[in-house]
Design a protein around this motif. Structure first.
Motif, short mmCIF file in Angstrom:
data_model
loop_
_atom_site.label_atom_id
_atom_site.label_comp_id
_atom_site.label_asym_id
_atom_site.label_seq_id
_atom_site.Cartn_x
_atom_site.Cartn_y
_atom_site.Cartn_z
N VAL A 263 0.85 -1.19 0.00
CA VAL A 263 0.00 0.00 0.00
C VAL A 263 0.89 1.25 0.00
O VAL A 263 1.81 1.35 0.81
CB VAL A 263 -0.90 0.02 1.26
N LEU A 264 0.60 2.18 -0.90
CA LEU A 264 1.34 3.45 -0.94
C LEU A 264 0.43 4.60 -0.54
O LEU A 264 -0.68 4.72 -1.06
CB LEU A 264 1.85 3.77 -2.36
N THR A 265 0.94 5.45 0.35
CA THR A 265 0.21 6.68 0.66
C THR A 265 1.22 7.82 0.75
O THR A 265 2.41 7.63 0.50
CB THR A 265 -0.61 6.53 1.97
N GLY A 266 0.76 9.03 1.07
CA GLY A 266 1.65 10.19 1.21
C GLY A 266 1.63 11.06 -0.03
O GLY A 266 1.19 10.64 -1.11
N VAL A 276 6.62 1.78 -9.31
CA VAL A 276 6.72 0.67 -8.36
C VAL A 276 6.23 -0.59 -9.08
O VAL A 276 5.13 -0.59 -9.64
CB VAL A 276 5.88 0.95 -7.09
N GLN A 277 7.06 -1.62 -9.10
CA GLN A 277 6.72 -2.79 -9.93
C GLN A 277 5.79 -3.78 -9.26
O GLN A 277 5.00 -4.42 -9.93
CB GLN A 277 8.02 -3.46 -10.41
N TYR A 278 5.88 -3.93 -7.94
CA TYR A 278 4.93 -4.82 -7.27
C TYR A 278 3.53 -4.23 -7.38
O TYR A 278 3.35 -3.01 -7.31
CB TYR A 278 5.27 -4.99 -5.78
N ARG A 279 2.56 -5.11 -7.50
CA ARG A 279 1.18 -4.67 -7.52
C ARG A 279 0.86 -3.97 -6.19
O ARG A 279 1.32 -4.44 -5.13
CB ARG A 279 0.27 -5.89 -7.68
N HIS A 280 0.12 -2.89 -6.24
CA HIS A 280 -0.11 -2.16 -4.99
C HIS A 280 -1.42 -1.37 -5.05
O HIS A 280 -1.98 -1.16 -6.12
CB HIS A 280 1.07 -1.20 -4.72
N HIS A 281 -1.85 -0.94 -3.87
CA HIS A 281 -2.93 0.03 -3.75
C HIS A 281 -2.27 1.39 -3.52
O HIS A 281 -1.29 1.48 -2.78
CB HIS A 281 -3.82 -0.27 -2.54
N GLN A 282 -2.83 2.43 -4.11
CA GLN A 282 -2.33 3.79 -3.83
C GLN A 282 -3.52 4.60 -3.31
O GLN A 282 -4.56 4.67 -3.97
CB GLN A 282 -1.75 4.43 -5.09
N LYS A 283 -3.34 5.16 -2.12
CA LYS A 283 -4.45 5.91 -1.51
C LYS A 283 -3.88 7.10 -0.75
O LYS A 283 -3.07 6.93 0.16
CB LYS A 283 -5.22 4.98 -0.57
N SER A 284 -4.32 8.29 -1.12
CA SER A 284 -3.82 9.49 -0.44
C SER A 284 -4.45 9.58 0.96
O SER A 284 -5.51 9.03 1.20
CB SER A 284 -4.21 10.74 -1.22
N ASN A 285 -3.77 10.28 1.82
CA ASN A 285 -4.34 10.66 3.12
C ASN A 285 -4.77 9.49 4.01
O ASN A 285 -5.76 9.59 4.74
CB ASN A 285 -5.52 11.61 2.90
N LEU A 286 -4.03 8.39 3.91
CA LEU A 286 -4.36 7.22 4.72
C LEU A 286 -4.20 7.51 6.22
O LEU A 286 -4.93 6.96 7.04
CB LEU A 286 -3.44 6.07 4.29
N VAL A 287 -3.25 8.37 6.56
CA VAL A 287 -3.01 8.68 7.98
C VAL A 287 -4.26 9.31 8.60
O VAL A 287 -4.68 8.95 9.70
CB VAL A 287 -1.78 9.60 8.13
N CYS A 288 -4.90 10.22 7.84
CA CYS A 288 -6.14 10.84 8.35
C CYS A 288 -7.27 9.81 8.43
O CYS A 288 -8.11 9.90 9.34
CB CYS A 288 -6.54 12.01 7.47
N ARG A 289 -7.29 8.84 7.51
CA ARG A 289 -8.30 7.77 7.61
C ARG A 289 -8.10 7.01 8.91
O ARG A 289 -9.06 6.67 9.61
CB ARG A 289 -8.22 6.79 6.43
#
Ligand SMILES: Nc1ncnc2c1ncn2[C@@H]1O[C@H](COP(=O)(O)OP(=O)(O)OP(=O)(O)O)[C@@H](O)[C@H]1O
Ligand SMILES: CC(C)(CO)[C@@H](O)C(=O)NCCC(=O)O
Ligand SMILES: [K+]
Length: 297
Positions: A263-266, A276-289
């Protein structure tokens, strides 16, 4: 304007404050650079004037003590009835397996908590949680939701700025320009592209490389657990056969790169995601979630 009671999540970082407020079924996000001198004023104005919140409950996760202090003073002065919680690791219902949990950046733990709640728990899978901001953190959360630690490296802007300040000939590149231009040509044919390529692909490769190594380390740990069940001093294939160790080793779950969630955030996660070569989720503002999802404070 209709005024409503609001829980305001604030992630205070070294570059920016990120905000999130739940309104009905949706969550409204906002980003303010702390390089603006009036960022704390703008923060309370956004909540009060733009969202029309009154009776505010602020949940602040901060890795910048001075900035958090500034924000709390401004909230106190402009909305004396507001409730303010400065969140610590004790507020996050997650096991934390690091030397000093009180020194762990709360953004790392909150991002991991949100990622585990969103993807890890239902999949019962270990996760690598990356927060790409001023610094890039690459953390491992095991399948039971224990925060196991990770790695810290300089973020895109810090790396490119270090090249500009540490050399005579290298320019200070602007990441916002690069994001508009599409692919980075490889090998790069000019200085600016060479810096974009080196830093961007360097950080993306570090994320892939650390993920691979965490998977290997977890595998090593499981094997060590398995072999520790054997008689002391009896290692190696024939010894394993002698004590039935082979059977034990085979019953230990083997790591499968495909089952690990990345998982990528930030602030820089969208810039990094295509590299990024590995399959991933990208989601902004995860810290606030993570802040919004904390059990009642
Ligand atoms: N709306 C935006 N405007 C400008 N820059 C942005 C924006 N969104 C993301 N960024 C990028 O986000 C980066 C900062 O990321 P982020 O806000 O996650 O860092 P931070 O949380 O302050 O840092 P840290 O937690 O490591 O101290 C900036 O370097 C910038 O490149
Ligand atoms: C690494 C950063 C700067 C990332 O925001 C932050 O999480 C932090 O200041 N951490 C403190 C040290 C630690 O997490 O080990
Ligand atoms: K952060």
């Amino acid at each position: 304007m209709r005024l409503t009671a609001c829980t305001v999540a604030v992630d205070v970082g070294n570059t920016a404050v990120k905000l999130a407020v739940r309104q009905g079924d949706s969550i409204i996000d906002h980003w303010i650079a702390i390089s603006c001198s009036d960022w704390h004023q703008r923060t309370v104005e956004w909540v009060r004037d733009r969202l029309g919140c009154k009776d505010t409950h602020w949940r602040i996760g901060s890795v910048h003590r001075g900035a958090a202090q500034r924000l709390m003073e401004t909230v106190d002065r402009t909305a004396p009835d507001a409730k303010i919680d400065l969140v610590t690791f004790r507020d996050v219902p997650m096991e934390v397996a690091v030397d000093s949990p009180e020194r762990l950046g709360i953004d790392r733990l909150l991002g991991a908590y949100a990622a585990y709640q969103t993807w890890g728990r239902s999949a019962a899978a270990p996760m690598v949680v990356v927060d790409a901001g001023s610094a890039v953190t690459v953390d491992w959360v095991d399948a039971k939701g224990c925060f196991c630690g990770g790695a810290i490296l300089p973020g895109l802007s810090l790396q490119s700025r270090a090249l500009a300040t540490g050399t005579d000939a290298l320019p200070d590149i602007q990441w916002s320009d690069r994001a508009l231009q599409g692919d980075v040509p490889l090998p790069a044919k000019n200085t600016a592209d060479a810096i974009y390529a080196g830093v961007l692909i360097g950080v993306a490769s570090a994320i892939d490389g650390l993920t691979r190594r965490y998977i290997d380390a977890a595998a090593g740990h499981w094997m060590a657990t398995a072999s520790s069940k054997m008689a002391p001093g009896k290692m190696g294939a024939s010894a394993m056969d002698a004590v039935g160790g082979k059977e034990v080793a085979e019953s230990v779950p083997q790591p499968d790169a495909g089952s690990v969630l990345l998982v990528l955030t930030g602030g820089d996660s969208a810039t990094l995601s295509p590299y990024v070569q590995y399959r991933h989720h990208q989601k902004s503002n995860l810290v606030c979630r993570g802040l919004l999802n904390l059990p009642h404070l």
